[in-house]
Design an enzyme around this catalytic site. Structure first.
Site, short mmCIF file in Angstrom:
data_model
loop_
_atom_site.label_atom_id
_atom_site.label_comp_id
_atom_site.label_asym_id
_atom_site.label_seq_id
_atom_site.Cartn_x
_atom_site.Cartn_y
_atom_site.Cartn_z
N ASP A 171 -4.14 -2.38 3.77
CA ASP A 171 -4.37 -1.73 2.47
C ASP A 171 -5.45 -0.65 2.54
OD1 ASP A 171 -3.21 -4.57 1.78
OD2 ASP A 171 -2.78 -3.20 0.13
N ALA A 204 0.79 -1.23 0.00
CA ALA A 204 0.00 0.00 0.00
C ALA A 204 0.84 1.30 0.00
CB ALA A 204 -0.98 -0.03 1.18
N ASN A 256 -6.64 -6.24 4.24
CA ASN A 256 -5.22 -6.59 4.03
C ASN A 256 -5.18 -7.88 3.23
OD1 ASN A 256 -2.39 -6.04 4.48
ND2 ASN A 256 -2.36 -7.80 5.84
N LYS A 257 -3.98 -8.35 2.94
CA LYS A 257 -3.78 -9.54 2.10
C LYS A 257 -4.66 -10.71 2.51
CE LYS A 257 -1.80 -9.83 -0.77
NZ LYS A 257 -2.40 -9.65 -2.12
#
Ligand code: MRU
Length: 324
Positions: A228, A47, A238-239
């Site tokens: 993110d 990010a 997030n991931k």
């Protein structure tokens, strides 16, 4: 150490993250088309690095098209839309565009200010998080677990979740780091492991599916991840796999700490329910290094991100401090 993303004589220079860990090489991106392609292939990713890419892409567009402001804005918009989930990308574009009426040079100066700020902001945020980890986790030395790559490769310099590791390791507090491999694109195995090895931090890679067992066996004192997009209520995109990790950490009463620059906070969103989660091509799941590992044409669900509800998160830490 060189920056992950920088400006050099009219072009954007990135560390090519697709080539790592096999080769450390840089790519020069001289057009918006090349930048959009690099973002979509994840040659530049993470990010905060995407925030810098958004700003530098806008500077590139301004350099090529100023004083045609409509054209510059259209090109900048293409950069902002290259990936949907990390808010930093459109944040970087908007911030650089704020200088557009003045001149192309002013746009570049704004973009360069973002790059200059990035390392300081990440050092501050990760420093606050390191203090929190030392407070919340009594065991020494610490056993930490992380997911994806939230290191210097995901930022202009230093890193966020891995930045916490750098602070704690320098102070002699790290036993080891468990790095989730992060299927399907293996940012943990390829990038986080590479950064940890470079820094001389003891680590082991584990399949994502082994993380809950590692927690159950008492091998983890704290989970550290990046973000993110963070909604106002503290929900975190997030991931993919982060949500499952947070559930496992809550089950085992292990602190789950999110570290990110304030530019990752999207104050327009009350919660995470409307965050757009990027879905990526099927072959990322059905193939490894071009070799098929599933029946030809197998249908696939391949979201690149998930949303972790705030109630599962111990703290979100930014350069502004700790939000519990
Ligand atoms: O798809 P990627 O590799 O861009 O995803 C990156 C992540 O999910 C990171 O954890 C996040 O951007 C934080 S990086 C400091």
């Amino acid at each position: 150490m060189r920056r992950t993303i920088d400006w050099d004589d009219g072009a954007i220079v990135i560390v090519d993250q697709v080539a790592l860990p096999g080769a450390y090489r840089t790519l020069r991106l001289g057009t918006v088309d090349e930048l959009v392609d690099a973002i979509q292939r994840l040659a530049v990713r993470g990010a905060p690095a995407l925030g810098a890419a958004g700003a530098l892409g806008t500077a590139l567009a301004a350099r090529h098209h100023w004083p045609d402001l409509t054209k510059v804005r259209a090109q900048a918009e293409r950069v902002a839309r290259a990936r949907p989930t990390a808010v930093n990308l459109s944040w970087g574009v908007s911030r650089a565009l704020s200088a557009l009426p003045e001149s192309a040079e002013a746009v570049l100066a704004e973009a360069q200010a973002i790059l200059d700020e990035d390392e300081n902001v990440n050092r501050l945020a990760s420093g606050h998080a390191a203090e929190l980890v030392l407070e919340r986790c009594p065991r020494r030395p610490l056993r930490l677990l992380t997911h994806c790559n939230a290191g210097r490769l995901a930022t202009v310099a230093w890193g966020t979740a891995l930045g916490v590791v750098w602070h704690l390791h320098t102070a002699g507090h790290v036993d080891y780091v468990l790095a989730d491999e992060t299927r399907p694109l293996l940012q943990g195995a390829r990038l986080t492991a590479w950064e940890l090895a470079e820094a001389g931090v003891p680590y082991r890679i584990l399949p994502d599916s082994a993380a809950a067992l590692a927690m159950a066996r008492g091998m983890v004192d704290c989970v550290l991840v990046g973000a993110d997009r963070i909604a106002t209520n503290g929900d975190v995109a997030n991931k993919i796999g982060t949500y499952g990790l947070a559930i496992a950490a809550a089950r085992h009463r292990i602190p789950f700490v999110v570290v990110a620059p304030w530019s990752t906070v999207d104050t327009s969103l009350p919660d995470g329910s409307s965050i757009v989660l990027e879905e990526r091509p099927a072959d990322e799941v059905t193939h490894i290094s071009g070799e098929p590992i599933a029946p030809e044409g197998a249908p696939v669900f391949n979201p690149a991100f998930d949303v972790t509800p705030a109630e599962l998160i111990t703290a979100v830490v930014t350069e502004r401090g700790v939000l519990s």
